[in-house]
Design a protein around this motif. Structure first.
Motif, PDB file in Angstrom:
ATOM      1  N   ALA A 161       0.933  -1.391  -0.169  1.00  0.00           N
ATOM      2  CA  ALA A 161      -0.067  -0.024   0.000  1.00  0.00           C
ATOM      3  C   ALA A 161       0.882   1.420   0.061  1.00  0.00           C
ATOM      4  O   ALA A 161       1.872   1.342   0.748  1.00  0.00           O
ATOM      5  N   LYS A 162       0.462   2.258  -0.780  1.00  0.00           N
ATOM      6  CA  LYS A 162       1.255   3.418  -1.123  1.00  0.00           C
ATOM      7  C   LYS A 162       1.679   4.159   0.328  1.00  0.00           C
ATOM      8  O   LYS A 162       2.662   4.572   0.508  1.00  0.00           O
ATOM      9  N   ASN A 163       0.731   4.189   1.074  1.00  0.00           N
ATOM     10  CA  ASN A 163       0.718   5.227   2.127  1.00  0.00           C
ATOM     11  C   ASN A 163       1.649   4.372   3.369  1.00  0.00           C
ATOM     12  O   ASN A 163       2.589   5.005   3.670  1.00  0.00           O
ATOM     13  N   LEU A 164       1.623   3.297   3.335  1.00  0.00           N
ATOM     14  CA  LEU A 164       2.345   2.472   3.980  1.00  0.00           C
ATOM     15  C   LEU A 164       3.823   2.281   3.771  1.00  0.00           C
ATOM     16  O   LEU A 164       4.436   2.393   4.340  1.00  0.00           O
ATOM     17  N   GLU A 165       3.733   2.275   2.326  1.00  0.00           N
ATOM     18  CA  GLU A 165       5.423   2.161   2.032  1.00  0.00           C
ATOM     19  C   GLU A 165       6.021   3.508   2.227  1.00  0.00           C
ATOM     20  O   GLU A 165       7.302   3.534   2.673  1.00  0.00           O
ATOM     21  N   LYS A 166       5.324   4.680   2.094  1.00  0.00           N
ATOM     22  CA  LYS A 166       5.923   5.706   2.456  1.00  0.00           C
ATOM     23  C   LYS A 166       6.505   6.048   3.637  1.00  0.00           C
ATOM     24  O   LYS A 166       7.566   6.489   4.310  1.00  0.00           O
ATOM     25  N   ILE A 167       5.329   5.799   4.613  1.00  0.00           N
ATOM     26  CA  ILE A 167       5.980   5.640   6.095  1.00  0.00           C
ATOM     27  C   ILE A 167       6.924   4.786   6.384  1.00  0.00           C
ATOM     28  O   ILE A 167       7.773   4.960   7.098  1.00  0.00           O
ATOM     29  N   ALA A 168       7.235   3.628   5.588  1.00  0.00           N
ATOM     30  CA  ALA A 168       8.290   2.724   5.962  1.00  0.00           C
ATOM     31  C   ALA A 168       9.562   3.035   5.554  1.00  0.00           C
ATOM     32  O   ALA A 168      10.658   2.867   6.087  1.00  0.00           O
ATOM     33  N   LYS A 169       9.695   3.988   4.540  1.00  0.00           N
ATOM     34  CA  LYS A 169      10.831   4.226   4.012  1.00  0.00           C
ATOM     35  C   LYS A 169      11.509   5.382   4.416  1.00  0.00           C
ATOM     36  O   LYS A 169      10.827   6.446   5.034  1.00  0.00           O
ATOM     37  N   PRO A 170      12.970   5.458   4.858  1.00  0.00           N
ATOM     38  CA  PRO A 170      13.408   6.633   5.005  1.00  0.00           C
ATOM     39  C   PRO A 170      13.619   7.789   4.078  1.00  0.00           C
ATOM     40  O   PRO A 170      13.443   7.550   2.893  1.00  0.00           O
ATOM     41  N   ASP A 171      13.370   8.907   4.575  1.00  0.00           N
ATOM     42  CA  ASP A 171      13.126  10.081   3.478  1.00  0.00           C
ATOM     43  C   ASP A 171      13.780  11.278   4.172  1.00  0.00           C
ATOM     44  O   ASP A 171      14.238  11.495   5.114  1.00  0.00           O
ATOM     45  N   ALA A 172      13.717  12.579   3.212  1.00  0.00           N
ATOM     46  CA  ALA A 172      14.160  13.839   3.612  1.00  0.00           C
ATOM     47  C   ALA A 172      13.444  14.284   4.917  1.00  0.00           C
ATOM     48  O   ALA A 172      13.969  14.866   5.981  1.00  0.00           O
ATOM     49  N   ALA A 173      12.200  14.193   5.060  1.00  0.00           N
ATOM     50  CA  ALA A 173      11.488  14.812   6.251  1.00  0.00           C
ATOM     51  C   ALA A 173      12.036  13.875   7.460  1.00  0.00           C
ATOM     52  O   ALA A 173      12.319  14.842   8.448  1.00  0.00           O
ATOM     53  N   LYS A 174      12.435  12.850   7.655  1.00  0.00           N
ATOM     54  CA  LYS A 174      12.934  12.016   8.647  1.00  0.00           C
ATOM     55  C   LYS A 174      14.230  12.480   8.888  1.00  0.00           C
ATOM     56  O   LYS A 174      14.487  12.654   9.980  1.00  0.00           O
ATOM     57  N   THR A 175      14.876  12.644   7.933  1.00  0.00           N
ATOM     58  CA  THR A 175      16.374  13.030   8.153  1.00  0.00           C
ATOM     59  C   THR A 175      16.600  14.484   8.647  1.00  0.00           C
ATOM     60  O   THR A 175      17.381  14.553   9.551  1.00  0.00           O
ATOM     61  N   ILE A 176      15.565  15.311   7.986  1.00  0.00           N
ATOM     62  CA  ILE A 176      15.803  16.670   8.751  1.00  0.00           C
ATOM     63  C   ILE A 176      15.241  16.596  10.161  1.00  0.00           C
ATOM     64  O   ILE A 176      15.942  17.287  11.007  1.00  0.00           O
ATOM     65  N   ALA A 177      14.444  15.994  10.527  1.00  0.00           N
ATOM     66  CA  ALA A 177      14.002  15.922  11.906  1.00  0.00           C
ATOM     67  C   ALA A 177      15.024  15.170  12.720  1.00  0.00           C
ATOM     68  O   ALA A 177      15.360  15.718  13.997  1.00  0.00           O
ATOM     69  N   ALA A 178      15.884  14.149  12.014  1.00  0.00           N
ATOM     70  CA  ALA A 178      17.104  13.555  12.833  1.00  0.00           C
ATOM     71  C   ALA A 178      18.059  14.444  13.160  1.00  0.00           C
ATOM     72  O   ALA A 178      18.775  14.824  14.202  1.00  0.00           O
ATOM     73  N   VAL A 179      18.220  15.399  11.897  1.00  0.00           N
ATOM     74  CA  VAL A 179      19.261  16.327  12.249  1.00  0.00           C
ATOM     75  C   VAL A 179      19.012  17.555  13.106  1.00  0.00           C
ATOM     76  O   VAL A 179      19.867  18.004  14.058  1.00  0.00           O
ATOM     77  N   LYS A 180      17.685  17.945  13.158  1.00  0.00           N
ATOM     78  CA  LYS A 180      17.418  19.102  14.323  1.00  0.00           C
ATOM     79  C   LYS A 180      17.472  18.554  15.665  1.00  0.00           C
ATOM     80  O   LYS A 180      17.679  19.317  16.547  1.00  0.00           O
ATOM     81  N   GLN A 181      17.195  17.168  15.793  1.00  0.00           N
ATOM     82  CA  GLN A 181      17.274  16.471  16.985  1.00  0.00           C
ATOM     83  C   GLN A 181      18.525  16.535  17.534  1.00  0.00           C
ATOM     84  O   GLN A 181      18.771  16.468  18.776  1.00  0.00           O
ATOM     85  N   VAL A 182      19.404  16.125  16.755  1.00  0.00           N
ATOM     86  CA  VAL A 182      20.912  16.108  17.240  1.00  0.00           C
ATOM     87  C   VAL A 182      21.363  17.497  17.341  1.00  0.00           C
ATOM     88  O   VAL A 182      22.396  17.592  18.272  1.00  0.00           O
ATOM     89  N   MET A 183      20.815  18.530  16.732  1.00  0.00           N
ATOM     90  CA  MET A 183      21.128  19.829  17.147  1.00  0.00           C
ATOM     91  C   MET A 183      20.303  20.626  18.277  1.00  0.00           C
ATOM     92  O   MET A 183      20.459  21.601  18.532  1.00  0.00           O
ATOM     93  N   TYR A 184      19.309  19.643  18.783  1.00  0.00           N
ATOM     94  CA  TYR A 184      18.479  20.274  19.876  1.00  0.00           C
ATOM     95  C   TYR A 184      17.801  21.319  19.397  1.00  0.00           C
ATOM     96  O   TYR A 184      17.545  22.543  20.165  1.00  0.00           O
ATOM     97  N   ARG A 185      17.217  21.229  17.958  1.00  0.00           N
ATOM     98  CA  ARG A 185      16.385  22.213  17.520  1.00  0.00           C
ATOM     99  C   ARG A 185      15.180  21.801  17.432  1.00  0.00           C
ATOM    100  O   ARG A 185      14.913  20.635  17.071  1.00  0.00           O
ATOM    101  N   SER A 186      14.165  22.598  17.246  1.00  0.00           N
ATOM    102  CA  SER A 186      12.787  21.943  17.195  1.00  0.00           C
ATOM    103  C   SER A 186      12.186  22.649  15.646  1.00  0.00           C
ATOM    104  O   SER A 186      12.660  23.380  15.294  1.00  0.00           O
TER     105      SER A 186
END
Lengths: 326, 343
Positions: A301-326
């Motif tokens: 299912a397209k929606n589930l596949e999108k959730i399962a994959k790593p992507d830019a949004a998840k990576t941006i969130a991770a970068v902000k997390q390690v920089m303690y930014r929100s």
């Protein structure tokens, strides 16, 4: 500089290396008459003939083994797997034959072979056709593992892989074949075992490879607008890994995100984090965070596949997390 | 030609012949006897802990290695299974180098890194003992592919056990070998048991040579594996076919092992009876040829005793050499993982 597709870059690498060395041949399913399942081998049959562009039956274990045997007897095969998902049928030849031969023969028989083909998820291909095998393969001593993300890297690395006297695994991206990039007219090689800094920045490192290198570059470009400057280290070669490039980057940024296409458990990121904590413990200002595929078989299912994959949004969130930014 | 009539376990008349050429007979007898006594010594070394790991003795099957390999040229190729000591010796790998490998020493033919199951020797194109059942059969086909690719007239002999016919790699390799007309002899050493499972309990078609029927152009031949000259004759035909016409063959050589599958199982009593073992022992390939030569008047008892003495000395020399050879230095641990060259 000419702009060509990833597919054309690989095609050029094959053509140039087959012209350079007549011991090099290409074997796999549909590589000849059909011009390649993904058209990577387009035109090669016509140019080099059926002795050097060999259509195999659907028999991965068999033709991978034929490749290894022929390499022991002096040839330099390029074995194309239609996808790395199918290569699981041949993993015995990669792991037990190719990777072990030099060692268990006491240095007498090296195996100059390239195993290549698309790896990782495409779009809605479901569980059996959407897997990234970097960590499986990189676990094995005796082989080199490459994961190029751009046309430039694909060409330069494949050419080096074919010239290398060891077994080399090239993990191409199924979603990358149509992507474009600059590739020079003149001949060039990219050395194996060297990472490439794809973006320069002092705020956070993203360590990645393959298709995810493109995601990391998008992330860097997007975050630059928010005045966050990311250092993107594209490993290019997963094994042997360029640990010095990782250390240099992390010592500069003091923060790191590891981005990979595969699953979390025992993934490439786990190894990278281990290298970082061993050598850069005192340099870190935050725990390293990993971005990866969800720990499930890939859903259709397209929606589930999108959730399962790593992507830019998840990576941006991770970068902000390690920089303690929100 | 002199012959010594025997009857095999199924009651079929069989005979072990001499070649009618005393020098050739002697060469075959010597080759087989070396393997026999070497393997007996290997068994002793194993019991003393000088040889470790998995160890599969070749005793009983010597006519197969000697018969096939004696027909090859030095530039031909041999690849086989983990039951590889006999084939290495038959191919001309020095007994010292094979024993040192078994002892895990630096002077072993694989520098002590291979062990019993992984004998390799580049000088004799001996492409290894391979430890995954069936996995090396495509490798053998690949060697044939390389020969044909280069337009050479060498052949590759790929030895395998009877259990191999049931694994997918066997079919894939034979299909491509027939499809592409590769100069390979696929040699099944049918010793009747894959470990402890009889051929009849494992293969839906237990007449193994018939597997060749599935591959156009592949000959399937059954050979008496207790008679070295029968093996030699069949090998000569199949080799000529491979060399001149680049066609593969499937040779089912019916043999028997007189020891257990490896060093860890009983010789008989579980999956096969003592009676069966003893019946096959009356067809011993080494002693059958010896007896036929004695009957033919081409070997005297004194000559036989001398041959035994010479072989015993060779085997003892191999043992002494292996025992004195150094262990690989610790630095060797990280050598030979990768080469640092490009072409």
């Amino acid at each position: 500089m000419p702009i060509i597709t990833y597919r054309e870059a690989l095609n050029q690498a094959l053509r140039e290396e087959m012209s350079r060395d007549d011991r090099v041949y290409l074997m796999g399913e549909e590589v000849g008459v059909y011009n390649g399942a993904y058209k990577v081998s387009k035109g090669l049959l016509e140019e080099f003939g059926e002795n050097r562009v060999v259509d195999s039956p659907i028999a991965e274990l068999g033709f991978a083994g034929i490749g290894v045997g022929s390499a022991m007897a002096g040839l330099r095969p390029v074995i194309e797997f239609m996808t790395w998902n199918f290569a699981l049928l041949a993993i015995d030849q990669v792991v037990n034959s190719a990777a072990k031969m030099l060692y268990m023969s006491g240095g007498q028989f090296n195996v100059p072979i390239v195993f290549r083909g698309p790896n990782g998820a495409a779009l809605q291909l479901g569980a059996q056709h959407s897997q990234a095998f970097e960590s499986w393969l990189a676990h094995i001593p005796g082989i080199k593992v490459l994961s190029p993300g751009t046309p430039y890297d694909a060409k330069g690395l494949l050419k080096s892989a074919i010239r290398d006297d060891n077994p080399v695994v090239v993990l191409e991206g199924e979603m990358l074949y149509n992507t474009k990039g600059e590739v020079p007219d003149h001949e060039y090689l990219i050395p194996l075992g060297k990472a490439d800094r794809k973006r320069e920045g002092g705020d956070c490192s993203i360590i990645t490879s393959g298709k995810m290198a493109l995601v990391a570059m998008q992330v860097a470009d997007q975050l630059a607008k928010e005045d966050i400057h990311v250092d993107v280290i594209d490993l290019l070669t997963i094994r042997p890994m360029d640990v010095e490039a990782i250390y240099e980057s992390v010592r500069k940024t003091n923060r790191a995100v590891v981005l990979e296409e595969g699953w979390e458990i025992c993934g490439i990121g786990a190894q990278v984090v281990d290298f970082i904590q061993r050598e850069c413990f005192d340099d870190l200002d935050a725990p390293v965070i990993r971005v990866h595929q969800a720990d499930v078989p890939m859903p259709y299912a397209k929606n589930l596949e999108k959730i399962a994959k790593p992507d830019a949004a998840k990576t941006i969130a991770a970068v902000k997390q390690v920089m303690y930014r929100s | 030609m002199a012959s010594k009539k025997k009857t095999d376990a199924k009651g079929e008349a069989r005979s072990v012949r001499t070649a009618g050429d005393p020098a050739l007979d002697r060469e075959m007898l010597q080759s087989m006897l070396l393997q026999r006594r070497f393997e007996e010594k290997t068994g002793e070394a194993y019991a003393l802990g000088k040889v470790g790991g998995f160890c599969h003795l070749y005793i009983g099957q010597e006519a197969v290695s000697t018969g096939i390999i004696s027909q090859l040229r030095p530039d031909d190729y041999v690849i086989g299974t983990y039951r590889d000591h006999g084939q290495a010796l038959a191919r001309g790998v020095a007994p010292r180098a094979v024993m040192a490998e078994l002892f895990g020493r630096i002077d072993g033919c694989s520098r002590g890194k291979g062990g019993s199951m992984h004998m390799f020797d580049r000088h004799t194109n001996f492409l290894g003992g391979h430890g995954i059942v069936g996995s090396h059969v495509p490798l053998g086909a690949g060697v044939g592919f390389a020969i044909k690719y280069r337009g050479g007239d060498q052949v590759c002999v790929c030895f395998m056990g009877d259990s191999v016919v049931n694994i997918g790699a066997f079919h894939e390799a034979l299909n491509m070998a027939a499809l592409w007309k590769l100069p390979v002899l696929f040699v099944i050493e049918n010793n009747r048991y894959g470990m402890g499972t009889s051929v009849e309990r494992a293969a839906a078609v237990d007449d193994l040579s018939r597997r060749a029927d599935g591959y156009k152009g592949m000959d399937g031949i059954v050979i008496d594996g207790m008679d070295v000259h029968s093996v030699r004759e069949a090998a000569a035909k199949a080799i000529a076919r491979a060399r001149t016409e680049s066609l593969p063959s499937l040779l089912e050589i019916r043999t028997y092992r007189f020891r257990g599958h490896s060093m860890s199982d009983a010789v008989s009593g579980t999956y096969r009876s003592k009676d069966e073992l003893e019946e096959y022992q009356t067809m011993d390939p080494v002693f059958s040829l010896r007896d036929a030569m004695v009957i033919a008047g081409t070997l005297t008892v004194a000559e036989w005793e001398q041959m035994e003495k010479d072989v015993a000395a060779t085997v003892q020399d191999a043992w002494d050499f292996a025992d004195q050879s150094p262990e690989p230095p610790a630095g060797a641990l990280y050598e030979d993982v990768l080469v640092d060259t490009t072409s």
